[in-house]
Enzyme design. Structure first.
Site, PDB file in Angstrom:
ATOM      1  N   ASP A 103       0.870  -1.158   0.000  1.00 19.34           N
ATOM      2  CA  ASP A 103       0.000   0.000   0.000  1.00 19.34           C
ATOM      3  C   ASP A 103       0.925   1.230   0.000  1.00 19.34           C
ATOM      4  OD1 ASP A 103      -1.693   2.064   0.597  1.00 19.34           O
ATOM      5  OD2 ASP A 103      -2.349   1.262   2.534  1.00 19.34           O
TER       6      ASP A 103
ATOM      7  N   GLU B  38      -2.895   5.579  -4.503  1.00 14.43           N
ATOM      8  CA  GLU B  38      -4.256   6.123  -4.474  1.00 14.43           C
ATOM      9  C   GLU B  38      -4.260   7.568  -4.960  1.00 14.43           C
ATOM     10  OE1 GLU B  38      -4.166   5.095  -0.268  1.00 14.43           O
ATOM     11  OE2 GLU B  38      -4.967   7.091   0.216  1.00 14.43           O
TER      12      GLU B  38
ATOM     13  N   HIS C 195     -12.362   1.673  -3.987  1.00 15.41           N
ATOM     14  CA  HIS C 195     -12.549   1.641  -2.538  1.00 15.41           C
ATOM     15  C   HIS C 195     -13.829   2.357  -2.157  1.00 15.41           C
ATOM     16  CE1 HIS C 195     -11.441   0.680   1.385  1.00 15.41           C
ATOM     17  NE2 HIS C 195     -10.588   1.644   1.682  1.00 15.41           N
TER      18      HIS C 195
HETATM   19  C1  SPV Z   1      -4.745   0.209   4.290  1.00 16.96           C
HETATM   20  O1  SPV Z   1      -4.882  -0.962   4.649  1.00 16.96           O
HETATM   21  O2  SPV Z   1      -3.885   0.952   4.737  1.00 16.96           O
HETATM   22  C2  SPV Z   1      -5.642   0.767   3.280  1.00 16.96           C
HETATM   23  C3  SPV Z   1      -6.989   0.271   3.199  1.00 16.96           C
HETATM   24  O3  SPV Z   1      -5.242   1.671   2.614  1.00 16.96           O
HETATM   25  S1  SPV Z   1      -7.946   1.305   4.149  1.00 16.96           S
HETATM   26  O4  SPV Z   1      -7.461   1.360   5.458  1.00 16.96           O
HETATM   27  O5  SPV Z   1      -9.283   0.743   4.026  1.00 16.96           O
HETATM   28  O6  SPV Z   1      -7.922   2.632   3.510  1.00 16.96           O
HETATM   29 MG    MG Z   2      -3.638   2.622   3.319  1.00 21.88          MG
END
Ligand code: SPV
Ligand code: MG
Length: 544
Positions: free
Chosen positions: A85, A114, A190
Site C-alpha cells: 500500500d 491512491e 474503494h
Molecule cells: C490500508 O490498509 O492501509 C488501506 C486500506 O489503505 S484502508 O485502510 O481501508 O484505507
Molecule cells: Mg492505506
C-alpha cells in the site's frame, strides 16, 4: 531446470486469475510469515497496519524509507508476493519512480497508489474532506512508475478514492478508465459504505480490461459470492491481522498487569518455541550443522526422563525420577553439568510423568504423552526431531564421572555403548546384563570389543561380561541404522513397549556392529531409596 516464478509474476497471476483471489494484511516479518502459513497466496502490506505497528498515524508520518525497511523484512520472511500500500506514492511522479525501483530491489511484487494528495489520511477518517488528485497528474505518476519498473511483471495498482471522497460512481469510472489508459495493471475501487451497492454499480459499469480489486473492510457482511458474481478479481482483507494482534495484546497485558503473575495467561499464548519456529530457528540449527564445523556437528544429548521410577514412589509423587534432588540439585542438573563440561550443549529431555517439572536451564523438553502405556523407544521417538548426526542417548537416572563421557566422545564408531565390566555387584541378577565379543581385558590397550546381546531375554548361557549402563552414542550412519531398527520393531509389533536394549539387540540381529567401551565403576543409577542415598555420597565425590 524450470525457471522459478518471480513474486511479481505471482502477483500478476493472482490479479489475472479467472477466479476470485484473496490477499491478507501483514505489517512485519512475523505477521507476513503467519499470513503465508495460513495459506494466503499474497500479502497486503497495509499502510494503516504498518503505521499502527510503528505507533504512528496513517498520515504519512512514517517516512517512505521506514516503510521500505519494514516491507523488506516482510519480503525476506515470506515466499508469497507482497502488494505494498504505497499511499499516494510519497510525493509526485519522481518520488514514485524511486519507490518502484527500490521496491523491485527488495523483492516486493507491486505497489498500490491512491489518487489523493500527499500527505494522505486514512480513507475512513473524514473521507469527504479529502481532496482527490488531479486526474492528469495521477496518470503521469502511473506512467512514470510503469516506465521505472525493470521487471515487466511488477504491478502498479491504481486506487480510485472517488467514492470515499463522496463523488459519484460515474466520476470513479471516469478516473478508472484514465488510470487504465495510463498503464495501471489493476484498479482498486474503494468505498467506506456499509453496503456493496456502489461498487456493484461500478463493477457493472466497468468496461475496461483491468482486473478489479476491493477492500471490504466496511461492507464486510456482504457474502463473498456477491463479489464473485460482480466480477471482482482480488479481495484484500486489509487490517485484520493487526486488529487481532491489538485485541490479543490488550487482553494479555491487562491481565498480567492486574494479576501480577504469568500463570493465568501462559497456556493461552504462543509458547516461546513457536516464536522461534516462526523466526526460522530450525533452519539456522541445520545451517550450523552444515557450515559451523565442529561446533555445529556437536553431539546432541537425548535424555530419557519420562519415568516416575518404581521403588521410588515416596519421593516421586510430584516429579519424575530425573528431577529427584541429589546433593542439592536435580539429578538432571548433574547430568547437564557433565554434558557441559564435555562440550555438549544441545540437550533434549523426553518427559512423561510430570513433564512440567522438568525445568533445568539449557534443556529442551519434549513430551511422550503416552509414557504410561509405552516404553523407552516410544519416548526416544518423541525426540526424533532433535536428532543430529551425532547423538548421545542416555537414561535420566544416572550419575557418572566426567571421564566416562569424555572417553565415549573420543570414539568414532556409528554406534557405541558403555559397559561396566564390574557390573553392580549388589545386583542379582544385574539389570541390563551385557554379553560382548570379549571380556574386559585391562592388559589390552584399546581392545576392539563389540556387543553381542543385552538384557535378560534370549540371553546367551554364559555369564555376562558386564552391565550396559544406559548410555549409547550414534554417529553418522548410526542414525539411519536406528531408524531401520525402529521400523523392524514396529513391523514386529514390539515398538510401543520396547526399551533401548531391544533396540540394541535388533541392531545386532540386523548385522550392525555395536561397539563397546568398558568402564569399571565410577557411575550409578537410581532405582530405589538406597540408591538415592548412595547417589548423594557419589555426587559429593565419594566413589563407591
Ligand atoms: C490500508 O490498509 O492501509 C488501506 C486500506 O489503505 S484502508 O485502510 O481501508 O484505507
Ligand atoms: Mg492505506
Amino acid at each position: 531446470m524450470a525457471k522459478q516464478r518471480t513474486k511479481a509474476r505471482a502477483l500478476r497471476d493472482l490479479l489475472e486469475s479467472d477466479r476470485l483471489e484473496f490477499i491478507m494484511e501483514a505489517h512485519n516479518g512475523l505477521s507476513a510469515r503467519i499470513v503465508e502459513e495460513a495459506g494466503f497466496a499474497g500479502i497486503w502490506a497495509s499502510g494503516l497496519a504498518l503505521s499502527a505497528a510503528f505507533g504512528v498515524r496513517d498520515s504519512n508520518e512514517a517516512s517512505w524509507t521506514q516503510v521500505l525497511e519494514a516491507v523488506e523484512f516482510m519480503a525476506d520472511a515470506s515466499e508469497v508476493p507482497i502488494l505494498l500500500d504505497g499511499d499516494t506514492g510519497y510525493g509526485n511522479f519522481n518520488n514514485l519512480r524511486r519507490l518502484v525501483t527500490k521496491l523491485e530491489s527488495r523483492g516486493v511484487a507491486g505497489v498500490c497508489i491512491e489518487d489523493k494528495l500527499f500527505p494522505k489520511t486514512n480513507s475512513f477518517i473524514d473521507g469527504e474532506r479529502q481532496p482527490l488528485a488531479d486526474i492528469d497528474e495521477f496518470c503521469g505518476k502511473i506512467r512514470a512508475g510503469k516506465d521505472a519498473q525493470r521487471d515487466p511483471d511488477f504491478c502498479i495498482v491504481a486506487r480510485v478514492e472517488a467514492l470515499i471522497a463522496g463523488w459519484s460512481v460515474e466520476e470513479a469510472l471516469e478516473r478508472a478508465r484514465a488510470y487504465e489508459a495510463a498503464g495501471a495493471d489493476a484498479i482498486l475501487i474503494h468505498d467506506k459504505a456499509r453496503t456493496f451497492d456502489n461498487i456493484k454499480r461500478f463493477a457493472a459499469g466497468w468496461d475496461g480490461a483491468c482486473p478489479l480489486v476491493i477492500v471490504p473492510t466496511k461492507y464486510y457482511s456482504t457474502p463473498t459470492d456477491v463479489f464473485r458474481a460482480a466480477g471482482i478479481s482480488l479481495v484484500i482483507w486489509a487490517n485484520h491481522t493487526v486488529r487481532a494482534a491489538v485485541t490479543a495484546m490488550q487482553k494479555t497485558v491487562a491481565e498480567i498487569h492486574e494479576t501480577q503473575t504469568l500463570a493465568g495467561v501462559e497456556d493461552r499464548i504462543a509458547p516461546v518455541s513457536e516464536v522461534f519456529r516462526l523466526q526460522g530457528d530450525p533452519e539456522l540449527r541445520e545451517a550450523e550443522r552444515r557450515y559451523a564445523g565442529d561446533a555445529g556437528a556437536a553431539t546432541r544429548a537425548i535424555v530419557l526422563a519420562a519415568a516416575r521410577g518404581e521403588g521410588l514412589e515416596p519421593v516421586t509423587k510430584a516429579r519424575p525420577k530425573a528431577m529427584l534432588e541429589v546433593a542439592g540439585k536435580p539429578l538432571l542438573r548433574h547430568l547437564v553439568d557433565v554434558f557441559k563440561q564435555n562440550g555438549l550443549h544441545d540437550i533434549t529431555a523426553v518427559g512423561g510423568y510430570h513433564p512440567e517439572t522438568i525445568d533445568v536451564a539449557g534443556v529442551k523438553v519434549v513430551e511422550n504423552p503416552d509414557y504410561e502405556t509405552t516404553g523407552e523407544l516410544a519416548s526416544l521417538n518423541c525426540a526424533r526431531e532433535h536428532f543430529g548426526d551425532d547423538n548421545l542417548i542416555i537414561y535420566g537416572d544416572l550419575l557418572f564421572r566426567r571421564h566416562v563421557l569424555a572417553d565415549l566422545l573420543d570414539i568414532d564408531h556409528e554406534i557405541t555403548v558403555v559397559v561396566d565390566s564390574h557390573g553392580r555387584r549388589s545386583e542379582a541378577p544385574p539389570r541390563d546384563p551385557a554379553w560382548c565379543s570379549a571380556p574386559d581385558d585391562r592388559s589390552m590397550f584399546a581392545q576392539d570389543v563389540t556387543l553381542a546381546h543385552v538384557g535378560g531375554a534370549d540371553a546367551p548361557e554364559r555369564a555376562p561380561d558386564g552391565r550396559w549402563i544406559g548410555i549409547m552414542r550414534t554417529r553418522g550412519e548410526g542414525r539411519v541404522w536406528i531408524r531401520e531398527a525402529l521400523d523392524t520393531l514396529r513391523a514386529e509389533g514390539r515398538f510401543e513397549t520396547a526399551g533401548v536394549p531391544d533396540l540394541l539387540n535388533t541392531l545386532i540381529a540386523a548385522g550392525r556392529t555395536v561397539h563397546v567401551i568398558y568402564i569399571t565403576g565410577h557411575w550409578l543409577d537410581i532405582n530405589d531409596l538406597d540408591d538415592l542415598r548412595a547417589a548423594s555420597a557419589f555426587a559429593y565425590g565419594e566413589t563407591r
